[in-house]
Design a protein around this motif. Sequence first.
Motif, PDB file in Angstrom:
ATOM      1  N   CYS A 131       0.848  -1.206   0.000  1.00  0.00           N
ATOM      2  CA  CYS A 131       0.000   0.000   0.000  1.00  0.00           C
ATOM      3  C   CYS A 131       0.873   1.242   0.000  1.00  0.00           C
ATOM      4  O   CYS A 131       1.844   1.321   0.737  1.00  0.00           O
ATOM      5  CB  CYS A 131      -0.913  -0.007   1.225  1.00  0.00           C
ATOM      6  N   CYS A 134      -0.058   3.032   3.766  1.00  0.00           N
ATOM      7  CA  CYS A 134       0.286   2.458   5.065  1.00  0.00           C
ATOM      8  C   CYS A 134       1.410   1.425   4.981  1.00  0.00           C
ATOM      9  O   CYS A 134       1.962   1.029   5.995  1.00  0.00           O
ATOM     10  CB  CYS A 134      -0.957   1.840   5.724  1.00  0.00           C
ATOM     11  N   CYS A 145      -7.091  -0.510  -0.194  1.00  0.00           N
ATOM     12  CA  CYS A 145      -6.256  -1.177   0.799  1.00  0.00           C
ATOM     13  C   CYS A 145      -7.158  -1.711   1.913  1.00  0.00           C
ATOM     14  O   CYS A 145      -7.941  -0.954   2.470  1.00  0.00           O
ATOM     15  CB  CYS A 145      -5.244  -0.190   1.362  1.00  0.00           C
ATOM     16  N   CYS A 148      -5.989   0.332   5.428  1.00  0.00           N
ATOM     17  CA  CYS A 148      -6.296   1.748   5.671  1.00  0.00           C
ATOM     18  C   CYS A 148      -7.484   2.228   4.830  1.00  0.00           C
ATOM     19  O   CYS A 148      -8.015   3.317   5.084  1.00  0.00           O
ATOM     20  CB  CYS A 148      -5.071   2.619   5.426  1.00  0.00           C
TER      21      CYS A 148
HETATM   22 ZN   LIG Z   1      -3.108   0.990   3.229  1.00  0.00          ZN
END
Ligand SMILES: [Zn+2]
Length: 152
Positions: A131, A134, A145, A148
């Motif tokens: 990601c 994050c 994602c 997050c």
């Molecule tokens: Zn993420």
Amino acid sequence: MVEVDNQNNMNDKKSKPPKLYLILKIIGTILILAGIALIIVSLAIKGEGIEATRMGYRFGGICGIIFGGFLLYAGFLPLIQKNMIKTQKHIIETNKSDLKDIASDAGDIASQSTKKIATAVKEGLEDKKYCKYCGEAIDSDSIFCPYCGKQQ
Ligand SMILES: [Zn+2]
């Protein structure tokens, strides 16, 4: 029955060093004694003009002692090696706890590395990407994602 006999014979041969070593010991001892005898003779003989003979005797004597020493050492090699193994065993025996610590430390380091490699291989096989927001490993075809929730 024949096989068992053969095994017994092999064990007997293993437990006793070959005759070669006994021969080496005998020849080595004879050479050293002969060398000493030559040096004694070179010191004992008197007379004019035999300086070269005396030097020859001495040189021969020293050579005999050195060569005899090598042969004697070679003859005692099985015994020397046996004692070296005994010494190493003793060292290992007396330092067992330290060696165990080293071994378990090495095991810990190895298992950590193995885990890292296993994880990397697993992620590689599962076709993961990370990601952008994050940094978690996510499926390469996922749009959002799962950690997050941000769009990739
Ligand atoms: Zn993420």
